[in-house]
Design a protein around this motif. Structure first.
Motif, mmCIF file in Angstrom:
data_model
loop_
_atom_site.group_PDB
_atom_site.id
_atom_site.type_symbol
_atom_site.label_atom_id
_atom_site.label_comp_id
_atom_site.label_asym_id
_atom_site.label_seq_id
_atom_site.Cartn_x
_atom_site.Cartn_y
_atom_site.Cartn_z
ATOM 1 N N UNK A 77 20.815 41.581 43.473
ATOM 2 C CA UNK A 77 21.146 40.811 44.553
ATOM 3 C C UNK A 77 21.757 39.355 43.781
ATOM 4 N N UNK A 78 22.558 39.625 42.940
ATOM 5 C CA UNK A 78 23.246 38.403 42.061
ATOM 6 C C UNK A 78 24.158 37.707 43.024
ATOM 7 N N UNK A 79 24.123 36.330 42.782
ATOM 8 C CA UNK A 79 25.105 35.517 43.705
ATOM 9 C C UNK A 79 26.074 34.718 42.596
ATOM 10 N N UNK A 80 25.627 35.223 41.386
ATOM 11 C CA UNK A 80 26.364 34.135 40.295
ATOM 12 C C UNK A 80 26.476 34.929 39.046
ATOM 13 N N UNK A 81 27.327 35.125 38.302
ATOM 14 C CA UNK A 81 27.441 35.670 37.024
ATOM 15 C C UNK A 81 28.289 34.724 35.978
ATOM 16 N N UNK A 94 42.355 46.002 32.316
ATOM 17 C CA UNK A 94 41.503 46.867 33.178
ATOM 18 C C UNK A 94 40.179 46.262 33.160
ATOM 19 N N UNK A 95 39.564 45.966 32.075
ATOM 20 C CA UNK A 95 38.326 45.237 31.877
ATOM 21 C C UNK A 95 38.243 43.961 32.855
ATOM 22 N N UNK A 96 39.016 43.089 32.771
ATOM 23 C CA UNK A 96 39.354 41.912 33.475
ATOM 24 C C UNK A 96 39.475 42.267 34.982
ATOM 25 N N UNK A 97 40.019 43.139 35.345
ATOM 26 C CA UNK A 97 40.024 43.803 36.874
ATOM 27 C C UNK A 97 38.761 44.286 37.344
ATOM 28 N N UNK A 98 38.309 44.996 36.388
ATOM 29 C CA UNK A 98 36.922 45.372 36.606
ATOM 30 C C UNK A 98 35.862 44.384 36.881
ATOM 31 N N UNK A 99 35.759 43.354 36.177
ATOM 32 C CA UNK A 99 35.001 42.014 36.355
ATOM 33 C C UNK A 99 35.463 41.360 37.589
ATOM 34 N N UNK A 104 34.055 39.692 43.370
ATOM 35 C CA UNK A 104 34.897 39.029 44.242
ATOM 36 C C UNK A 104 33.924 38.095 45.249
ATOM 37 N N UNK A 105 32.818 38.582 45.793
ATOM 38 C CA UNK A 105 31.748 37.883 46.647
ATOM 39 C C UNK A 105 30.858 37.021 46.027
ATOM 40 N N UNK A 106 30.968 36.958 44.653
ATOM 41 C CA UNK A 106 30.201 36.035 44.193
ATOM 42 C C UNK A 106 30.767 35.244 43.194
ATOM 43 N N UNK A 107 30.044 34.248 42.609
ATOM 44 C CA UNK A 107 30.392 32.953 41.555
ATOM 45 C C UNK A 107 30.600 33.459 40.178
ATOM 46 N N UNK A 108 31.705 33.536 39.790
ATOM 47 C CA UNK A 108 31.923 33.754 38.339
ATOM 48 C C UNK A 108 32.330 32.563 37.544
ATOM 49 N N UNK A 180 44.845 34.389 31.752
ATOM 50 C CA UNK A 180 45.178 33.734 32.775
ATOM 51 C C UNK A 180 44.401 34.028 34.041
ATOM 52 N N UNK A 181 44.404 35.607 34.306
ATOM 53 C CA UNK A 181 43.834 36.209 35.508
ATOM 54 C C UNK A 181 42.243 35.765 35.483
ATOM 55 N N UNK A 182 41.420 35.897 34.380
ATOM 56 C CA UNK A 182 40.206 35.470 34.362
ATOM 57 C C UNK A 182 39.987 33.861 34.520
ATOM 58 N N UNK A 183 40.820 33.021 33.916
ATOM 59 C CA UNK A 183 41.014 31.650 34.111
ATOM 60 C C UNK A 183 41.052 31.118 35.536
ATOM 61 N N UNK A 184 41.956 31.935 36.285
ATOM 62 C CA UNK A 184 42.270 31.690 37.486
ATOM 63 C C UNK A 184 41.248 32.032 38.390
ATOM 64 N N UNK A 185 40.373 32.979 38.133
ATOM 65 C CA UNK A 185 39.306 33.557 38.927
ATOM 66 C C UNK A 185 37.851 32.618 38.735
ATOM 67 N N UNK A 186 37.781 32.210 37.507
ATOM 68 C CA UNK A 186 36.336 31.742 37.333
ATOM 69 C C UNK A 186 36.337 30.184 38.292
ATOM 70 N N UNK A 187 35.208 29.925 38.672
ATOM 71 C CA UNK A 187 34.697 28.564 39.231
ATOM 72 C C UNK A 187 34.953 27.570 38.432
ATOM 73 N N UNK A 188 34.193 27.592 37.121
ATOM 74 C CA UNK A 188 34.093 26.678 36.109
ATOM 75 C C UNK A 188 34.209 27.175 34.723
ATOM 76 N N UNK A 189 34.725 26.549 33.535
ATOM 77 C CA UNK A 189 34.965 26.893 32.286
ATOM 78 C C UNK A 189 33.968 25.891 31.546
#
Length: 478
Positions: A77-81, A94-99, A104-108, A180-189
């Motif tokens: 029941x994770x809401x953040x990873x 492929x790995x980035x797409x999997x993550x 999609x519905x939780x904070x990364x 860029x795909x990961x950096x664009x998706x994450x909330x915080x670095x």
């Protein structure tokens, strides 16, 4: 049983981390987190056979397995990873797409423990084995072309460049565009030092500036390290290094420092509390290896040491330096190069010296300056104005004799080890072999080693050391 663990994890505000490391500072960061709350470490090195995870909670480890990341997220029941590290994964798109699809519905969020996302070398050391400074794409291309053939590259970085040649394809922009795909998706670095944020922005510009959070790691061990009010002065100035001293951590620098110290015949001993990749330098008056330690053992070790100075000889910018924080806790002088997080954390430390030029020569110059002050504090009579030249020569003689004594003691220790090994070998001979040429040659080796020990211990140089030591103690009282 899994449901019970999951319920306990949720009740105690556990955190989940995608991870590929099982050592180094990045993994130590995770283990430190365990002191505050449960940690779920999700191994993403091998997706084809499902997802393995390790739950560390209540001082116990539980191994878990799920079909995929989606199943794990739903079960817990994770809401953040948090992404802790992705080094050594394959098929990045492929790995980035999997993550991203699973989250999609939780904070990364992403932790930046090193510069792997800027360059596969991880430590930003170029084909000359020097910090590159994150140059232009053209300079990067020239570096990539020369990397695998250059004799000056570090072994680790050379392997990294070879491993990720397909992703690089001769241009660093290919590598960075993957991320860029990961950096664009994450909330915080999340970065552990200001210098890390600045270096990251040199590579990726200001487009992620609003996502970057500077948050230094917590170093719990430093709370148990005592301030050194007074260091016991010995004939040798003792300089300590902490940790795993390989190439990017300054092993070549230390090797050169030992060589220069031996050449100038200075009473300086470098101590490595950890590991050093040049074992041939062991068992000399100038270098002592004390072996590896666990982080929780370090406070007790440092509290018992007689340290005159610490050095941190990393030739690359650190994102965070646990050992610098541990060194600082003692109040003892620290010498390091002026780059990265090590400089960030030492710039306001009153007992530090930051060296501008990243070279053994520049660092050795500062060590000699410190050594001169050490000798003056060891023999206060040297601080007297218009000091008699004969007294100065006497002090030099004392230092020289102490060095000779230490060298002889090292030599004796080495021959004693040889004697013990030869005795064990001799005891393995069967009685009928006692007259063989091999056995007689062994006896001669044993006698020769024992004769060398006897000669040293009965030499005038060895015997004169004791009264000179007593004279040295007398000189130190003035």
């Amino acid at each position: 049983m899994d449901d019970i663990l999951i319920q306990r994890f949720l009740q105690t505000s556990g955190e989940a981390y995608l991870n590929t490391l099982d050592g180094g500072g990045g993994y130590r960061f995770l283990l430190n987190k365990v002191n505050d709350h449960p940690v779920l470490i999700i191994n993403i090195l091998n997706w084809s056979s499902g997802v393995d995870a390790k739950l560390i909670m209540d001082n116990e480890e539980s191994l878990l397995h799920y079909k995929n990341l989606n199943e794990l997220i739903n079960k817990f029941q994770l809401n953040k990873i948090y992404i802790n590290h992705l080094i050594w994964t394959n098929n990045f798109p492929e790995i980035f797409d999997e993550i991203i699809n699973a989250c999609k519905l939780i904070e990364l969020n992403l932790y930046l423990h090193d510069f792997f996302s800027l360059c596969p070398t991880v430590n930003l050391l170029n084909f000359n084995g020097e910090y590159c400074g994150v140059p232009s794409y053209i300079e990067c291309k020239n570096c990539i072309d020369k990397y695998t053939h250059s004799p000056n590259t570090t072994h680790f970085a050379k392997k990294q460049i070879s491993l990720y040649q397909p992703e690089l394809n001769g241009d660093i922009r290919n590598w960075r565009n993957l991320w860029l795909k990961i950096f664009d998706h994450v909330r915080f670095i999340i970065v552990p030092s200001q210098s890390t944020a600045e270096i990251f922005s040199k590579a990726y510009g200001n487009q992620y500036l609003e996502k970057i959070i500077v948050k230094p790691h917590c170093v719990k061990e430093t709370k148990n390290i005592e301030k050194k009010k007074k260091v016991t002065k010995s004939s040798f100035m003792n300089i300590y290094l902490l940790g795993y001293i390989d190439e990017h951590k300054g092993s070549r620098i230390l090797k050169d420092l030992v060589d220069k110290t031996a050449k100038m015949r200075l009473n300086i001993c470098y101590h490595v509390l950890g590991w050093f990749e040049y074992p041939a330098y062991e068992n000399t008056p100038f270098l002592k290896l004390h072996g590896a330690y666990k982080p929780e053992q370090l406070p007790d070790l440092i509290n018992r040491l007689e340290v005159d100075m610490f050095i941190q000889p990393s030739i690359c910018p650190e994102t965070f330096s646990y050992v610098v924080h541990e060194m600082k806790a003692t109040g003892i002088p620290i010498l390091a190069f002026k780059l990265g997080a090590q400089a960030d954390f030492l710039k306001d430390y009153p007992s530090s010296k930051l060296v501008d030029e990243i070279s053994a020569q520049a660092m050795f110059k500062e060590i000699v300056n410190f050594y001169d002050k050490h000798v003056e504090s060891l023999y206060p009579i040297l601080q007297v104005n218009n000091l008699n030249g004969e007294v100065l020569e006497l002090v030099k003689s004392l230092q020289k004799k102490n060095l000779e004594c230490s060298e002889q003691r090292c030599l004796i220790d080495q021959y004693k080890i040889q004697v013990n090994d030869l005795k064990k070998y001799k005891d393995n001979f069967a009685r009928e072999d006692y007259e063989s040429d091999q056995f007689n040659a062994l006896k001669r080796q044993l006698e020769n080693a024992n004769n060398i020990i006897h000669t040293i211990q009965n030499s005038r140089s060895w015997k004169i050391t004791l009264p000179l030591r007593l004279l040295g103690k007398l000189a130190r009282k003035f």
